[in-house]
Design an enzyme around this catalytic site. Structure first.
Site, short mmCIF file in Angstrom:
data_model
loop_
_atom_site.label_atom_id
_atom_site.label_comp_id
_atom_site.label_asym_id
_atom_site.label_seq_id
_atom_site.Cartn_x
_atom_site.Cartn_y
_atom_site.Cartn_z
N LYS A 14 0.86 -1.20 0.00
CA LYS A 14 0.00 0.00 0.00
C LYS A 14 0.89 1.24 0.00
O LYS A 14 1.72 1.41 0.91
CB LYS A 14 -0.88 -0.04 1.25
CG LYS A 14 -2.12 0.80 1.20
CD LYS A 14 -2.98 0.52 2.44
CE LYS A 14 -4.24 1.30 2.45
NZ LYS A 14 -4.96 1.17 3.73
C1 E4P Z 1 -8.26 2.36 3.60
O1 E4P Z 1 -7.48 1.57 3.16
C2 E4P Z 1 -8.12 3.05 4.89
O2 E4P Z 1 -7.50 2.16 5.79
C3 E4P Z 1 -9.43 3.40 5.53
O3 E4P Z 1 -10.53 2.99 4.74
C4 E4P Z 1 -9.53 4.76 6.09
O4 E4P Z 1 -10.79 4.91 6.70
P1 E4P Z 1 -11.13 6.10 7.70
O5 E4P Z 1 -11.30 7.35 6.91
O6 E4P Z 1 -12.42 5.67 8.36
O7 E4P Z 1 -9.98 6.19 8.67
#
Ligand code: E4P
Length: 217
Positions: free
Chosen positions: A87
């Site tokens: 990622k």
């Molecule tokens: C995606 O990969 C992120 O980990 C995540 O969806 C972020 O979500 P949030 O905005 O609720 O922290």
């Protein structure tokens, strides 16, 4: 539509996996910290523990923000387990690293995506997944779902194979709306997934069926 769970909580991952509808997991440094997983070695071990629970892709985020650092970290993450998806943040060096990894056949999830232009770059760099954060856009009075529609249109126009991974999903309606708009994947909390089950008429109907069964037995 693939269902990923957005957590580093092993119990919740096991619960979603047991339901039989889980296709993968996304994590990020904040989700790791929330579970008290700190220190490089513990974080790496935790990724392996997650991979051992689920069958699908597990996104593991790099901390470096420069190309060389991302490559070094991403290669170490990819070596951990075949299910790991590297990622990378949506910045210039992240796009360079995306191209580097995809050329080597390593899957990449481009994260922190907030615009159609960013999603277009991710597709051109060959990302496996692009993660538009719909909840965080909603948080600042911008329609997160509209971004999903824009990316779907652009990717379909050119046949890009990058999968739209609707991220920052906060609740059940987000999942349904993303499915209507053609997102390939959604990642959200267990509560949003379990929310899909709920309907009062199901509960009332089941209670009635059981009561009627008891009358005759
Ligand atoms: C995606 O990969 C992120 O980990 C995540 O969806 C972020 O979500 P949030 O905005 O609720 O922290």
């Amino acid at each position: 539509m693939k269902f990923f769970i957005d957590t580093a909580n092993l119990e919740q991952i096991k619960e979603a996996q047991a339901l039989g509808v889980l296709d993968g997991v996304t994590t990020n440094p904040s989700l790791m910290a929330k579970e008290g997983i700190t220190g490089k070695d513990n974080i790496l071990k935790h990724y392996v523990a997650i991979c051992n629970i689920v069958d699908g892709d597990v996104s593991a985020e790099v901390i470096a923000t420069d190309f060389e650092g991302m490559v070094k970290e991403g290669e170490a993450l990819a070596d951990l387990h075949p299910q790991i998806v590297v990622k990378l943040p949506m910045i210039a060096d992240g796009i360079k690293a995306c191209k580097y990894f995809t050329d080597k056949g390593i899957s990449v999830n481009m994260t922190l995506v907030f615009s159609a232009g960013q999603a277009l770059l991710a597709a051109k760099a060959g990302a496996t997944y692009v993660s538009p954060f719909i909840g965080r856009l909603d948080d600042i009075s911008t329609d997160g779902l509209n971004l999903i529609s824009e990316i779907r249109l652009i990717y379909d126009n050119y046949g890009y194979e990058t999968e739209i991974l609707a991220a920052s999903v906060r609740h059940t309606m987000h999942i349904i709306d993303c499915a209507k708009l053609g997102a390939d994947v959604m990642t959200g909390p267990l509560s949003a997934i379990m929310g899909l089950l709920k309907h009062p008429l199901t509960d009332i109907g089941l209670a009635q069926f059981l009561a009627d069964y008891k009358k005759g037995n």
